[in-house]
Scaffold this motif. Structure first.
Motif, PDB file in Angstrom:
ATOM      1  N   HIS A   1       5.417   1.799  -7.232  1.00  0.00           N
ATOM      2  CA  HIS A   1       5.192   3.184  -7.624  1.00  0.00           C
ATOM      3  C   HIS A   1       3.735   3.556  -7.399  1.00  0.00           C
ATOM      4  N   CYS A   2       3.514   4.699  -6.759  1.00  0.00           N
ATOM      5  CA  CYS A   2       2.162   5.241  -6.684  1.00  0.00           C
ATOM      6  C   CYS A   2       2.095   6.434  -7.633  1.00  0.00           C
ATOM      7  N   PRO A   3       1.400   6.280  -8.779  1.00  0.00           N
ATOM      8  CA  PRO A   3       1.367   7.376  -9.756  1.00  0.00           C
ATOM      9  C   PRO A   3       0.640   8.605  -9.212  1.00  0.00           C
ATOM     10  N   ALA A   4      -0.351   8.388  -8.363  1.00  0.00           N
ATOM     11  CA  ALA A   4      -1.114   9.519  -7.840  1.00  0.00           C
ATOM     12  C   ALA A   4      -0.247  10.399  -6.940  1.00  0.00           C
ATOM     13  N   CYS A   5       0.525   9.757  -6.065  1.00  0.00           N
ATOM     14  CA  CYS A   5       1.343  10.527  -5.112  1.00  0.00           C
ATOM     15  C   CYS A   5       2.752  10.766  -5.635  1.00  0.00           C
ATOM     16  N   GLN A   6       3.082  10.125  -6.789  1.00  0.00           N
ATOM     17  CA  GLN A   6       4.440  10.242  -7.327  1.00  0.00           C
ATOM     18  C   GLN A   6       5.492   9.803  -6.304  1.00  0.00           C
TER      19      GLN A   6
ATOM     20  N   GLY B   1       0.828  -1.190   0.000  1.00  0.00           N
ATOM     21  CA  GLY B   1       0.000   0.000   0.000  1.00  0.00           C
ATOM     22  C   GLY B   1       0.865   1.244   0.000  1.00  0.00           C
ATOM     23  N   CYS B   2       0.422   2.274  -0.700  1.00  0.00           N
ATOM     24  CA  CYS B   2       1.157   3.534  -0.713  1.00  0.00           C
ATOM     25  C   CYS B   2       1.152   4.116   0.700  1.00  0.00           C
ATOM     26  N   PRO B   3       2.338   4.511   1.216  1.00  0.00           N
ATOM     27  CA  PRO B   3       2.388   5.054   2.577  1.00  0.00           C
ATOM     28  C   PRO B   3       1.617   6.366   2.716  1.00  0.00           C
ATOM     29  N   SER B   4       1.348   7.025   1.580  1.00  0.00           N
ATOM     30  CA  SER B   4       0.655   8.301   1.658  1.00  0.00           C
ATOM     31  C   SER B   4      -0.862   8.146   1.485  1.00  0.00           C
ATOM     32  N   CYS B   5      -1.304   7.439   0.401  1.00  0.00           N
ATOM     33  CA  CYS B   5      -2.749   7.376   0.128  1.00  0.00           C
ATOM     34  C   CYS B   5      -3.341   6.000   0.411  1.00  0.00           C
ATOM     35  N   THR B   6      -2.499   5.037   0.790  1.00  0.00           N
ATOM     36  CA  THR B   6      -2.858   3.658   1.146  1.00  0.00           C
ATOM     37  C   THR B   6      -3.375   2.799  -0.014  1.00  0.00           C
TER      38      THR B   6
HETATM   39 ZN   LIG Z   1      -0.274   7.129  -3.050  1.00  0.00          ZN
END
Ligand SMILES: [Zn+2]
Length: 156
Positions: A69-74, A46-51
């Motif tokens: 890679h989380c494209p939303a949070c870059q 999971g993305c640490p920022s947006c999960t």
């Molecule tokens: Zn994210």
């Protein structure tokens, strides 16, 4: 530009910071011969920022591991040892390309080519395939290589 997880040794990269770093830093391969242990996590994280689940991108055939890679949070997540392994392979400046579909497609076609070569080697033997590769490389350096290939096949 990075945050490191004390517990697992993973590294979180902010891609906008990373791009700034890349513009300033001259890309260079680290020459240390030391091998870094890569603990590539087996599943998506999971993305640490947006999960939301991060997308996994394969780095290559060698070294072969995946970055998240989380494209939303870059954001890019690198497991323990992965940054060092990228550095050894001279790939730290290529992270932006690695997390692209073009790079992923190239890995797939490299892999298919490697599979085909393995199959050909088991069918015809290494000596034969090495010889064909040598001939092909030489032919490719010849300006009239089409004519030479035709000569190879012709009965003269
Ligand atoms: Zn994210």
């Amino acid at each position: 530009m990075t945050q490191q997880c004390e517990a697992c040794g993973g590294v979180l990269l902010d891609m906008s910071d990373y791009r700034q770093w890349r513009q300033q830093a001259a890309p260079s391969a680290e020459s240390g011969a030391e091998d870094h242990e890569v603990s590539d996590s087996p599943s998506a994280r999971g993305c640490p920022s947006c999960t939301r689940l991060m997308q996994r991108y394969r780095v290559g055939l060698t070294p072969d591991f995946r970055v998240d890679h989380c494209p939303a949070c870059q954001l890019v997540w690198l497991d323990k040892g992965e940054w060092q392994t990228l550095a050894q392979a001279g790939l730290t400046a290529s992270l932006g390309e690695i997390v692209s579909t073009a790079w992923q497609r190239r890995i797939q076609s490299d892999e298919l080519r490697a599979l085909r070569e393995t199959a050909l080697r088991s069918k015809h033997g290494d000596a034969c395939i090495d010889e064909i590769k040598r001939m092909r490389e030489w032919l490719n350096t010849q300006p009239q290589h089409e004519e030479l290939i035709a000569l190879l096949r012709a009965d003269w």
